[in-house]
Design an enzyme around this catalytic site. Structure first.
Site, PDB file in Angstrom:
ATOM      1  N   LEU A 128       0.864  -1.172   0.000  1.00  0.00           N
ATOM      2  CA  LEU A 128       0.000   0.000   0.000  1.00  0.00           C
ATOM      3  C   LEU A 128       0.903   1.225   0.000  1.00  0.00           C
ATOM      4  CD1 LEU A 128      -2.607  -1.029   2.729  1.00  0.00           C
ATOM      5  CD2 LEU A 128      -3.066  -0.823   0.277  1.00  0.00           C
ATOM      6  N   ASP A 129       0.508   2.291  -0.706  1.00  0.00           N
ATOM      7  CA  ASP A 129       1.375   3.456  -0.746  1.00  0.00           C
ATOM      8  C   ASP A 129       1.334   4.210   0.587  1.00  0.00           C
ATOM      9  OD1 ASP A 129      -0.806   5.270  -0.753  1.00  0.00           O
ATOM     10  OD2 ASP A 129      -0.906   5.260  -2.927  1.00  0.00           O
ATOM     11  N   LEU A 130       2.173   5.219   0.708  1.00  0.00           N
ATOM     12  CA  LEU A 130       2.411   5.898   1.979  1.00  0.00           C
ATOM     13  C   LEU A 130       1.131   6.418   2.627  1.00  0.00           C
ATOM     14  CD1 LEU A 130       4.609   6.951   3.955  1.00  0.00           C
ATOM     15  CD2 LEU A 130       4.632   9.068   2.618  1.00  0.00           C
TER      16      LEU A 130
END
Length: 238
Positions: free
Chosen positions: A107-109
């Protein structure tokens, strides 16, 4: 972490800095055990989870590990990062254990939700493969109101110039003017954000709440737990 398969004699010779001839003699003398049984040959195939004993000395005893983490925003899906906290740092594992682990489906930041972390590369590769058709489900919050045009477009698939491929059919269910549940069987680079981008509708929040039958349940942000046997078995063969 890549799955590491190879010959038993090569592993022992390198591990103990001895000749393969010496290893062969130990095998003949029943001095080598693999997973609790006498080795049946020097060419026996082993991997990183084979329990190996030679002359009473344990040479390898790694155990498969599977964790579910509720990733908060601001935590990076990586093993190391010089700026942000990493998902692995939240698990409380030893340095040796962390070195074996990797993330299955990042999952991105600024996204939150269900993150799977394991040291079993074969399992994670199967889990993320579109061929196994394990659905990943997300609650998506967007900047502009949704309408009836979104679901058909997601179901049809979209062509991405970057990869030169068309996405697999995805299911979109509108739950409110600004929120939808999206179910995917793949995970291309920023796929959901790019699909909503076709409608010039920025994604404000992205939260993954399920992968197959594995759900966050009551797990709070930053908390984690080991997967159950049934959850591990969502990948056929486990």
């Amino acid at each position: 972490m890549m799955s590491k398969r190879g010959r038993l004699d090569q592993f022992i010779a390198k591990r103990l800095q001895v000749s393969k001839k010496a290893v062969r003699q130990w095998v003949i003398n029943h001095a080598v055990q693999v997973d609790g049984k006498d080795a049946y040959g020097v060419d026996q195939q082993i991997d990183e989870f084979s329990h190996i004993v030679c002359n009473g000395e344990v040479l390898q005893q790694f155990v498969r590990q599977y964790y579910l983490l509720h990733k908060p925003k601001g935590v990076v899906s990586a093993t190391k990062d010089d700026i942000h906290a990493t998902a692995l740092s939240l698990l409380g594992l030893s340095t040796e254990q962390q070195a074996m682990m990797h993330i299955a489906g990042r999952l991105d930041l600024q996204s939150s939700g269900l993150l799977l972390i394991t040291n079993d590369a074969k399992w994670s590769a199967a889990l993320m493969s579109p061929q196994h058709k394990v659905a990943k489900q997300y609650l998506v919050t967007v900047a502009n109101p949704l309408d009836d045009n979104y679901a058909p477009a997601f179901a049809k698939g979209m062509y991405f110039d970057y990869e030169g491929v068309t996405t697999l059919p995805a299911q979109l269910t509108v739950v409110s003017d600004y929120q939808a549940i999206v179910s995917l069987h793949e995970g291309k680079y920023h796929q959901i954000k790019r699909m909503f981008g076709r409608f010039r509708n920025p994604v404000i929040e992205l939260h993954r709440f399920a992968i197959g039958d594995i759900t966050l349940g009551a797990l709070k942000q930053g908390e984690y737990r080991a997967l159950t046997t049934a959850e591990i078995a969502i990948v056929s063969g486990y």
